[in-house]
Design an enzyme around this catalytic site. Structure first.
Site, PDB file in Angstrom:
ATOM      1  N   ARG A 108       0.877  -1.170   0.000  1.00 20.79           N
ATOM      2  CA  ARG A 108       0.000   0.000   0.000  1.00 20.79           C
ATOM      3  C   ARG A 108       0.909   1.213   0.000  1.00 20.79           C
ATOM      4  O   ARG A 108       1.723   1.391   0.911  1.00 20.79           O
ATOM      5  CB  ARG A 108      -0.920   0.016   1.225  1.00 20.79           C
ATOM      6  N   HIS A 135      -7.493   0.774  -6.375  1.00 20.16           N
ATOM      7  CA  HIS A 135      -7.680  -0.069  -5.181  1.00 20.16           C
ATOM      8  C   HIS A 135      -8.400  -1.353  -5.609  1.00 20.16           C
ATOM      9  O   HIS A 135      -9.544  -1.594  -5.220  1.00 20.16           O
ATOM     10  CB  HIS A 135      -8.489   0.716  -4.142  1.00 20.16           C
ATOM     11  N   GLN A 138     -10.193  -3.910  -3.073  1.00 18.83           N
ATOM     12  CA  GLN A 138     -11.471  -3.443  -2.553  1.00 18.83           C
ATOM     13  C   GLN A 138     -12.614  -3.834  -3.488  1.00 18.83           C
ATOM     14  O   GLN A 138     -13.693  -4.243  -3.049  1.00 18.83           O
ATOM     15  CB  GLN A 138     -11.423  -1.912  -2.406  1.00 18.83           C
ATOM     16  N   ASP A 226     -17.302   7.395  -1.279  1.00 17.11           N
ATOM     17  CA  ASP A 226     -16.049   7.221  -0.541  1.00 17.11           C
ATOM     18  C   ASP A 226     -15.735   8.564   0.100  1.00 17.11           C
ATOM     19  O   ASP A 226     -16.386   9.583  -0.200  1.00 17.11           O
ATOM     20  CB  ASP A 226     -14.941   6.776  -1.525  1.00 17.11           C
ATOM     21  N   CYS A 265     -16.346   1.859   0.934  1.00 16.46           N
ATOM     22  CA  CYS A 265     -15.193   1.006   1.257  1.00 16.46           C
ATOM     23  C   CYS A 265     -14.734   1.174   2.691  1.00 16.46           C
ATOM     24  O   CYS A 265     -14.049   0.305   3.226  1.00 16.46           O
ATOM     25  CB  CYS A 265     -14.057   1.276   0.281  1.00 16.46           C
ATOM     26  N   ARG A 293     -13.851  -8.233   2.564  1.00 15.98           N
ATOM     27  CA  ARG A 293     -12.430  -8.026   2.242  1.00 15.98           C
ATOM     28  C   ARG A 293     -11.639  -9.308   2.535  1.00 15.98           C
ATOM     29  O   ARG A 293     -10.743  -9.667   1.768  1.00 15.98           O
ATOM     30  CB  ARG A 293     -11.857  -6.849   3.051  1.00 15.98           C
TER      31      ARG A 293
HETATM   32  N1   CP Z   1     -11.222   0.062   2.604  1.00 14.32           N
HETATM   33  C1   CP Z   1      -9.937   0.019   2.984  1.00 14.32           C
HETATM   34  O1   CP Z   1      -9.022  -0.217   2.199  1.00 14.32           O
HETATM   35  O2   CP Z   1      -9.764   0.198   4.327  1.00 14.32           O
HETATM   36  P1   CP Z   1      -8.372   0.414   5.074  1.00 14.32           P
HETATM   37  O3   CP Z   1      -7.825   1.744   4.624  1.00 14.32           O
HETATM   38  O4   CP Z   1      -8.725   0.376   6.525  1.00 14.32           O
HETATM   39  O5   CP Z   1      -7.434  -0.703   4.688  1.00 14.32           O
HETATM   40  N1  NVA Z   2      -9.992   6.785  -1.401  1.00 17.18           N
HETATM   41  C1  NVA Z   2      -9.568   6.402  -0.075  1.00 17.18           C
HETATM   42  C2  NVA Z   2      -9.783   4.942   0.140  1.00 17.18           C
HETATM   43  C3  NVA Z   2      -9.427   4.446   1.515  1.00 17.18           C
HETATM   44  C4  NVA Z   2      -9.608   2.978   1.660  1.00 17.18           C
HETATM   45  C5  NVA Z   2      -8.105   6.773   0.124  1.00 17.18           C
HETATM   46  O1  NVA Z   2      -7.311   6.580  -0.810  1.00 17.18           O
HETATM   47  O2  NVA Z   2      -7.764   7.272   1.197  1.00 17.18           O
END
Ligand code: CP
Ligand code: NVA
Length: 308
Positions: A108, A135, A138, A226, A265, A293
């Site tokens: 990540r 992502h 997700q 989101d 998400c 997930r």
């Molecule tokens: N939805 C998601 O990716 O959550 P986190 O940021 O908690 O991993």
């Molecule tokens: N769009 C958000 C998703 C978090 C899971 C971000 O990138 O912070």
């Protein structure tokens, strides 16, 4: 060829469909078992996943860890603050070292190019656990959730309200692969990257781009939003003000189909992108989505290891 999962199209539509089927089967087979108990076939026994976090996470971190346990393997975490990555060790060297020590890598990070660089230098599968661009993990969970709630993907009308961000990019990629339509309502200037819109349209999906929230949600089977401020972005006052008309409220939801589901998400900012009434209401399936997930990440892992 090494199976990296950097975006949904690395797998393709047939594989994504197979992942969803496998996730449903495995989820059904373990029902109320303790969450750390391995599936009876423990298909990844002895395998270790290394997870690199350059951004915060709750769901991605826990779901991949539990997914590995349920598949019979294990996972470990490197965060940028305490690993040598945070002191400038290169992605290329990190990829080569970790490839000698673990069986797969999940990353990540901010710049998508870093995930690509990791994949170029790793000799084990690399999984995108979120970048500024996309992502994909997700969205496997989201598709599983939509199907579990009785919807079919081909021809589905999915409405996205709010920011045209990384999660929406993966939604559009999924639309291209799974043949559903996306109705996108964003303020001017917050649309998704054109390349993802074109990808979906080129595959035959109808993608509607509008600055009118009511037009976007009209007749939708699924409504998704989101956070308005993704990780790494500024809380710009003008952005928040522009987003206000796209807050998913009960009034807006009444324009969707009566049996429409609400997805997010998470983490959510209730009172910003969604009202409490919708978030906590009967159309919301956000906690099924969060649980999924785990089941989705198991499928992604199994695909990476050529077991799906
Ligand atoms: N939805 C998601 O990716 O959550 P986190 O940021 O908690 O991993
Ligand atoms: N769009 C958000 C998703 C978090 C899971 C971000 O990138 O912070």
């Amino acid at each position: 060829m090494m199976r990296h999962f950097l975006d949904l199209s690395d797998a393709g539509g047939d594989a994504v469909a197979a992942m969803i089927n496998d996730a449903q089967d495995r989820k059904g087979a373990r029902a109320d078992w303790p969450k750390g108990q391995p599936d009876s076939d423990a298909p990844l026994a002895g395998h270790v996943l290394g997870m690199i976090f350059e951004k915060n996470s709750t769901r991605t971190r826990v779901s991949f860890d539990i997914a590995m346990r349920q598949l019979g393997g294990s996972a470990l975490i490197l965060d940028s603050g305490t690993s040598q990555l945070g002191r400038g060790e290169s992605i290329a060297d990190t990829a080569r070292v970790l490839s000698r020590m673990v069986d797969a890598i999940m990353i990540r990070t901010d710049d998508h190019e870093k995930a690509l660089e990791m994949a170029r230098h790793a000799s084990v599968p690399v999984i995108n656990g979120l970048t500024d661009r996309s992502h994909p993990c997700q969205i496997v969970a989201d598709l599983l959730t939509v199907i579990e709630h009785g919807k079919e993907l081909p021809g589905l009308e999915l409405a996205w309200l709010g920011d045209g961000n990384n999660v929406l990019h993966s939604v559009l990629e999924a639309a291209a692969l799974m043949k559903f339509n996306v109705r996108i309502g964003t303020p001017k200037g917050y649309e998704p990257e054109v390349e993802f819109v074109e990808m979906a349209r080129a595959a035959g999906s109808i993608v509607t781009l509008t600055n009118d929230a009511e037009e976007a949600i009209a007749g939708a089977d699924v409504v998704v939003t989101d956070t308005w401020v993704s990780m790494g972005q500024d809380h710009a006052r003008e952005k928040l003000a522009a987003m206000a008309p796209f807050q998913v409220s009960q009034r807006l939801m009444s324009g969707a189909k009566p049996d429409a589901k609400f997805l997010h998400c998470l983490p959510a900012h209730v009172g910003d992108e969604v009202t409490e009434e919708v978030f906590e209401g009967p159309q919301s399936v956000v906690f099924d989505e969060a649980e999924n997930r785990i089941h989705a990440q198991k499928s992604v892992l199994l695909w990476c290891f050529d077991k799906i």
